[in-house]
Write an enzyme that holds these catalytic residues in place. Structure first.
Site, PDB file in Angstrom:
ATOM      1  N   ASN A  17     -27.294  71.543  18.149  1.00  0.00           N
ATOM      2  CA  ASN A  17     -26.475  72.595  17.549  1.00  0.00           C
ATOM      3  C   ASN A  17     -26.336  73.695  18.603  1.00  0.00           C
ATOM      4  O   ASN A  17     -26.753  73.533  19.737  1.00  0.00           O
ATOM      5  CB  ASN A  17     -27.132  73.137  16.271  1.00  0.00           C
ATOM      6  CG  ASN A  17     -27.117  72.115  15.150  1.00  0.00           C
ATOM      7  OD1 ASN A  17     -26.077  71.819  14.569  1.00  0.00           O
ATOM      8  ND2 ASN A  17     -28.276  71.539  14.868  1.00  0.00           N
ATOM      9  N   GLY A  19     -27.426  76.964  18.083  1.00  0.00           N
ATOM     10  CA  GLY A  19     -28.256  78.106  17.748  1.00  0.00           C
ATOM     11  C   GLY A  19     -29.025  78.659  18.934  1.00  0.00           C
ATOM     12  O   GLY A  19     -29.094  79.883  19.125  1.00  0.00           O
ATOM     13  N   ASP A  20     -29.614  77.781  19.762  1.00  0.00           N
ATOM     14  CA  ASP A  20     -30.354  78.245  20.933  1.00  0.00           C
ATOM     15  C   ASP A  20     -29.438  79.026  21.868  1.00  0.00           C
ATOM     16  O   ASP A  20     -29.804  80.080  22.386  1.00  0.00           O
ATOM     17  CB  ASP A  20     -30.971  77.057  21.675  1.00  0.00           C
ATOM     18  CG  ASP A  20     -32.089  76.395  20.896  1.00  0.00           C
ATOM     19  OD1 ASP A  20     -32.395  76.865  19.791  1.00  0.00           O
ATOM     20  OD2 ASP A  20     -32.651  75.400  21.384  1.00  0.00           O
ATOM     21  N   GLN A 246     -19.109  85.559  18.064  1.00  0.00           N
ATOM     22  CA  GLN A 246     -20.264  86.193  17.428  1.00  0.00           C
ATOM     23  C   GLN A 246     -19.868  87.501  16.759  1.00  0.00           C
ATOM     24  O   GLN A 246     -20.381  87.822  15.680  1.00  0.00           O
ATOM     25  CB  GLN A 246     -21.363  86.419  18.469  1.00  0.00           C
ATOM     26  CG  GLN A 246     -22.029  85.125  18.910  1.00  0.00           C
ATOM     27  CD  GLN A 246     -23.239  85.350  19.792  1.00  0.00           C
ATOM     28  OE1 GLN A 246     -23.299  86.317  20.551  1.00  0.00           O
ATOM     29  NE2 GLN A 246     -24.219  84.461  19.712  1.00  0.00           N
ATOM     30  N   GLU A 264     -31.641  80.316  13.308  1.00  0.00           N
ATOM     31  CA  GLU A 264     -32.288  81.584  13.671  1.00  0.00           C
ATOM     32  C   GLU A 264     -31.309  82.730  13.855  1.00  0.00           C
ATOM     33  O   GLU A 264     -31.459  83.793  13.241  1.00  0.00           O
ATOM     34  CB  GLU A 264     -33.095  81.383  14.960  1.00  0.00           C
ATOM     35  CG  GLU A 264     -33.812  82.623  15.435  1.00  0.00           C
ATOM     36  CD  GLU A 264     -34.722  82.345  16.624  1.00  0.00           C
ATOM     37  OE1 GLU A 264     -34.866  83.232  17.470  1.00  0.00           O
ATOM     38  OE2 GLU A 264     -35.297  81.235  16.693  1.00  0.00           O
TER      39      GLU A 264
END
Length: 364
Positions: A17, A19-20, A246, A264
């Site tokens: 994904n 997310g990192d 974002q 996260e």
């Protein structure tokens, strides 16, 4: 007095994904806006085309393969989420003893975070043998590394016009005065068909904004299971969003009455939004994410009904039906706002990281 700035090398691998990469980019951008020079080394930067289309001053993006030929590193090296640095980078660290090597860990509310934050990890093998790596843990409580929160976040959020944002999103369709807005960013939650059905039957109409990718695919599949058109049924209207930057994603969270988030980065952004949220934790084969969920619920003092929703959403046994309320309980909003206010008292992660690195460099 002029603030000390450094060169940061941040390493990130994209697993399955984004997310990192999302967390790493927010950190890079935060450092960049504070005057630091940042190089982000990533094995798959394609998502930045929509995640951060304008880039950020002070931040350069480099392919991971280029790091395999490097001969020097900056003042700080961040190994994000245990991604394992290229051998050439470790060789460079060994030649630059004042470089601070940080292992940025995953976010959790579990007790080990406070015990482990800031601890050294001696390197016992490889080109950098004899060097020290340091653990830096984000967290929800004092004694942890805190959460990413850029300095101007509150002011930008206060200026945000929810009504104007919703009006643009609705296009030619007028806003419904009683309509509640929800965002959906998830994996493939077990309770999704039940949620959609409950929203369709609720007396209050719902406008559900579904994010691109896995959430969209899961929602389409759930509608097929329910024998519905993909745009919803009854009092539920479903709209499908494109990939968002974002900044645009933050606006989505600010504009909605409740946010379903995953992983996260989106959890932290939903907490700052101060709206009720349901968190879909990245599922792990050993079910360790269930302990992670329980710790988050307990640490934040989540209301019992909302906690039950979280457990069903994350398929925590024993399996029970999704008991979704017809209207959002007032204590959900009270909880989310209190949680945000409490977390605001913490020093943000970037500020803590800069101060912590300054201390480490001063001792080298």
């Amino acid at each position: 007095m002029k603030q000390t700035t450094w060169t940061w090398d941040i390493f990130c691998r994209v697993i399955d994904n984004h997310g990192d990469l999302g967390v790493c980019w927010r950190l890079c951008a935060d450092l960049g806006t504070r005057g630091h020079q940042v190089r982000l080394w990533v094995d798959d930067a394609s998502a930045l085309a929509w995640m951060a289309p304008s880039g950020c001053a002070g931040v350069e993006v480099h392919p991971w393969t280029a790091a395999e030929q490097t001969t020097e590193v900056g003042h700080v090296v961040i190994e994000a989420f245990g991604c394992h640095l290229p051998e050439a980078v470790e060789c460079a660290i060994a030649k630059q003893p004042r470089t601070v090597w940080v292992n940025l860990e995953y976010l959790s509310a579990e007790d080990y975070v406070g015990r482990s934050h800031g601890l050294p990890s001696p390197v016992m093998q490889g080109p950098a043998r004899g060097a020290t790596k340091w653990f830096f843990y984000p967290g929800f409580t004092e004694g942890t590394g805190g959460l990413l929160r850029e300095p101007d976040l509150d002011s930008r959020q206060q200026k945000f016009d929810t009504h104007a944002w919703r009006t643009v999103r609705r296009g030619q369709h007028p806003l419904h005065a009683q309509e509640r807005w929800m965002s959906l960013f998830c994996y493939e939650p077990h309770g999704l068909p039940a949620l959609l059905h409950a929203l369709s039957c609720a007396p209050q109409p719902t406008y559900l904004c579904v994010t691109a990718g896995r959430a969209q695919a899961a929602t389409t599949q759930a509608c097929q299971t329910l024998a519905w058109p993909s745009q919803g049924a009854g009092h539920l209207h479903i709209t499908y969003l494109p990939y968002m930057s974002q900044t645009e994603f933050d606006h989505l969270l600010w504009a909605c009455d409740l946010n379903f988030v995953r992983g996260e980065d989106s959890l932290v952004r939903a907490l700052w939004a101060g709206k009720p949220l349901v968190w879909h934790i990245y599922p792990q084969d050993d079910l360790a994410h269930h302990d992670k969920l329980r710790a988050f619920c307990q640490t934040t003092g989540m209301p019992s009904h909302l906690r039950q929703i979280h457990e069903v959403w994350n398929h925590v046994p024993p399996s029970t039906p999704l008991n979704w309320p017809d209207t959002l309980p007032p204590d959900w909003l009270t909880w989310s706002q209190a949680c945000r206010d409490q977390l605001r008292k913490q020093t943000d992660l970037c500020t803590q990281l800069i101060g912590w690195v300054s201390q480490r460099r001063g001792r080298l």
